[in-house]
Design a protein around this motif. Structure first.
Motif, mmCIF file in Angstrom:
data_model
loop_
_atom_site.group_PDB
_atom_site.id
_atom_site.type_symbol
_atom_site.label_atom_id
_atom_site.label_comp_id
_atom_site.label_asym_id
_atom_site.label_seq_id
_atom_site.Cartn_x
_atom_site.Cartn_y
_atom_site.Cartn_z
ATOM 1 N N LEU A 1 4.836 -21.967 48.926
ATOM 2 C CA LEU A 1 5.776 -22.419 49.204
ATOM 3 C C LEU A 1 5.965 -23.505 48.965
ATOM 4 O O LEU A 1 7.203 -23.292 47.216
ATOM 5 C CB LEU A 1 5.666 -22.555 50.716
ATOM 6 N N ARG A 2 5.376 -24.350 47.469
ATOM 7 C CA ARG A 2 4.971 -25.194 46.913
ATOM 8 C C ARG A 2 6.284 -24.461 45.360
ATOM 9 O O ARG A 2 6.643 -25.009 45.094
ATOM 10 C CB ARG A 2 4.033 -26.041 47.013
ATOM 11 N N ARG A 3 5.205 -23.786 44.651
ATOM 12 C CA ARG A 3 5.667 -22.884 43.971
ATOM 13 C C ARG A 3 7.499 -22.772 44.127
ATOM 14 O O ARG A 3 7.656 -22.724 42.704
ATOM 15 C CB ARG A 3 4.486 -21.871 43.409
ATOM 16 N N ASP A 4 7.899 -21.706 44.624
ATOM 17 C CA ASP A 4 8.887 -21.006 44.832
ATOM 18 C C ASP A 4 10.076 -22.294 45.143
ATOM 19 O O ASP A 4 10.675 -21.858 44.764
ATOM 20 C CB ASP A 4 8.839 -19.616 46.740
ATOM 21 N N LEU A 5 9.672 -23.314 45.826
ATOM 22 C CA LEU A 5 10.162 -23.915 46.270
ATOM 23 C C LEU A 5 10.881 -24.635 44.629
ATOM 24 O O LEU A 5 11.872 -25.777 44.333
ATOM 25 C CB LEU A 5 10.350 -25.256 46.940
ATOM 26 N N VAL B 1 14.851 -20.401 47.365
ATOM 27 C CA VAL B 1 14.150 -20.871 49.231
ATOM 28 C C VAL B 1 14.267 -19.393 49.664
ATOM 29 O O VAL B 1 14.653 -18.595 50.156
ATOM 30 C CB VAL B 1 15.430 -21.488 49.026
ATOM 31 N N PRO B 2 12.765 -19.964 50.475
ATOM 32 C CA PRO B 2 12.932 -18.540 50.924
ATOM 33 C C PRO B 2 12.821 -19.051 52.283
ATOM 34 O O PRO B 2 14.116 -19.341 53.084
ATOM 35 C CB PRO B 2 11.096 -18.519 51.966
#
Length: 79
Positions: free
Chosen positions: A35-39, A44-45
């Motif tokens: 999640l941190r990597r995607d943000l 944004v999921p």
């Protein structure tokens, strides 16, 4: 002899509990790392879409399929 058996049983149960907790902790660590990597990358999921709340007995709840059917009283259980 019986006391030794109980001590070994307790140790095995403690070892199993530690293993389960460690596995869960690693799964959470991995999920939040992703999640941190995607943000960080600007992705944004998507959040699940929740329908407006309904009132059930004075409590507000999200209208999910089971809750909606329970409120209407149309749940049929075939046993």
């Amino acid at each position: 002899m019986f006391a030794l058996f109980l001590v070994i049983l307790l140790a095995a149960a403690a070892l199993a509990a530690v293993g389960v907790l460690a596995d869960s902790g690693l799964r959470w660590w991995s999920a939040f790392g992703r999640l941190r990597r995607d943000l960080k990358n600007g992705n944004v999921p998507a959040l699940p879409s929740l329908r407006p709340g309904i009132s059930l007995g004075g409590h507000n709840a999200f209208d999910r399929s089971v809750v909606g059917r329970a409120a209407k009283g149309t749940i049929n259980c075939a046993a």
